[in-house]
Write an enzyme that holds these catalytic residues in place. Structure first.
Site, PDB file in Angstrom:
ATOM      1  N   ARG A 124     -66.948 -19.674  54.670  1.00 27.94           N
ATOM      2  CA  ARG A 124     -66.038 -19.691  55.687  1.00 27.94           C
ATOM      3  C   ARG A 124     -64.619 -20.415  54.917  1.00 27.94           C
ATOM      4  O   ARG A 124     -63.680 -19.537  54.997  1.00 27.94           O
ATOM      5  CB  ARG A 124     -66.519 -20.875  56.939  1.00 27.94           C
ATOM      6  CG  ARG A 124     -65.662 -21.038  58.084  1.00 27.94           C
ATOM      7  CD  ARG A 124     -64.555 -21.636  58.245  1.00 27.94           C
ATOM      8  NE  ARG A 124     -64.514 -23.054  57.786  1.00 27.94           N
ATOM      9  CZ  ARG A 124     -63.508 -23.754  57.415  1.00 27.94           C
ATOM     10  NH1 ARG A 124     -62.330 -23.358  57.477  1.00 27.94           N
ATOM     11  NH2 ARG A 124     -63.740 -25.196  57.075  1.00 27.94           N
ATOM     12  N   HIS A 160     -60.491 -31.277  49.797  1.00 32.63           N
ATOM     13  CA  HIS A 160     -60.083 -30.345  48.961  1.00 32.63           C
ATOM     14  C   HIS A 160     -59.500 -30.760  47.758  1.00 32.63           C
ATOM     15  O   HIS A 160     -59.295 -32.453  47.634  1.00 32.63           O
ATOM     16  CB  HIS A 160     -59.018 -29.685  49.716  1.00 32.63           C
ATOM     17  CG  HIS A 160     -59.290 -28.566  50.560  1.00 32.63           C
ATOM     18  ND1 HIS A 160     -59.059 -27.305  50.792  1.00 32.63           N
ATOM     19  CD2 HIS A 160     -59.929 -28.783  51.982  1.00 32.63           C
ATOM     20  CE1 HIS A 160     -59.462 -26.898  51.840  1.00 32.63           C
ATOM     21  NE2 HIS A 160     -60.262 -27.382  52.717  1.00 32.63           N
ATOM     22  N   CYS A 164     -55.294 -22.923  46.166  1.00 28.93           N
ATOM     23  CA  CYS A 164     -54.050 -23.311  46.925  1.00 28.93           C
ATOM     24  C   CYS A 164     -52.942 -22.468  46.286  1.00 28.93           C
ATOM     25  O   CYS A 164     -52.458 -22.558  45.039  1.00 28.93           O
ATOM     26  CB  CYS A 164     -53.952 -24.833  46.783  1.00 28.93           C
ATOM     27  SG  CYS A 164     -52.542 -25.420  47.399  1.00 28.93           S
TER      28      CYS A 164
END
Ligand code: ZN
Length: 315
Positions: A13, A212, A243
């Site tokens: 996801r 994260h 990122c």
């Protein structure tokens, strides 16, 4: 073997929604099956959002249908609203998470809804779930995103996080989790916020941490979470996602490194690390050109590495 900690894989996801490549359905199925076979017992397999917003996840219903056939696997999905929750319930997901951005600016930008509107949506989802026959009611988590800081608002007051955690529970969520969506969290903050949110919602209703690694503090934040008793951590295989603003930084914390750290610390995850490392190949082949992260996969396991379970058996 008793499992001390739940590692919840979110790569299919969170990872896939953050890259441009679209992973073919067959590869998603193979990934989920292989990772479950390596001992991962909960996987967030997709998100029920309109295909035009996230074409990468357009086949979530089919992915859920496959994942449900994997024995013992908890099949989790993300939904942004009631519409998504209806699809998730119809597909038979075991667990639904709705994200609520503590930064209202982020919420407006991301889902075009204020906090009040999102909480309305949450209440409607609770009603939907409660109207299902017993045994078909998915577990419902409110995920507090941007809980540790926001790229639009900057620092997020802890009081605001605690207040919204309480309101999510009042709306009927089963549990609430904390997400460091932006990679702003530090270990002291993690301890403080986990303690405060748990005091608000109760020990049993704290779902876990979604971290994260944008600034390299992901695993340090896990250790901080462990010190205050957190038992569930989200991560993604190969740190898929990255990122765009921080080259070299993984997206979510890397599942392989997380499992290596926990098992080295003597904490059992139920995951077979050599088998988990094999799963990377499926992902690498399915989305060529996308970067995979992780130190353990690159360096290999240390000589004489013994997973937590084996240490316990030997003792
Ligand atoms: Zn995330």
């Amino acid at each position: 073997m008793t499992i001390d900690l739940l590692v919840s894989e979110v790569g299919p996801r969170d990872g896939l929604q953050s890259i441009e490549s679209i992973m073919p359905l067959a590869a998603k199925k193979a990934w989920i099956s292989a990772e479950a076979a390596a001992g991962v017992s909960e996987i967030e397999v997709g998100s029920f959002v309109p295909a035009k917003i996230l074409p990468q996840l357009a086949d979530t219903a089919e992915v859920v249908a496959h994942a449900r056939t994997v024995p013992g696997l908890t099949v989790a999905v993300l939904v942004p609203n009631l519409r998504g929750a209806q699809d998730a319930v119809a597909a038979g997901a075991h667990k639904i998470t709705v994200p609520l951005s503590v930064s209202e600016t982020h919420s407006l930008k991301n889902v075009r809804r204020t906090h009040a509107q999102m909480l309305e949506e949450v209440r409607a989802i609770v009603e939907l779930i409660r109207s299902q026959p017993e045994g078909r009611r998915p577990k419902f988590e409110g995920g507090l995103s941007t809980a540790f800081g926001c790229t639009l608002e900057g620092p997020i007051p802890a009081d605001k996080v605690v207040e919204l955690a309480g309101r999510l529970m009042d709306c009927g969520c089963d549990e609430v989790g904390l997400s460091d969506t932006t990679g702003y969290a530090n270990p002291s903050q993690v301890k403080d916020l986990v303690r405060r949110v748990r005091a608000e919602v109760g020990e049993e209703a704290f779902a876990g941490l979604h971290l994260h690694n944008t600034r390299g503090l992901g695993l340090a934040n896990v250790v901080a979470g462990l010190e205050v008793g957190v038992t569930t951590f989200d991560s993604s295989l190969g740190g898929l996602g990255g990122c765009p603003f921080a080259p070299g930084a993984s997206g979510n914390i890397v599942t392989e490194d997380l499992v290596f750290m926990l098992e080295s610390m003597g904490l059992s995850t139920g995951i077979d690390l050599p088998r988990l490392l094999e799963v990377r190949r499926i992902v690498a082949e399915a989305v060529p050109g996308e970067e995979l992260y992780g130190f353990t996969p690159d360096a290999g396991l240390p000589l004489g590495f013994a997973p937590a379970g084996r240490k316990a058996d030997a003792a």
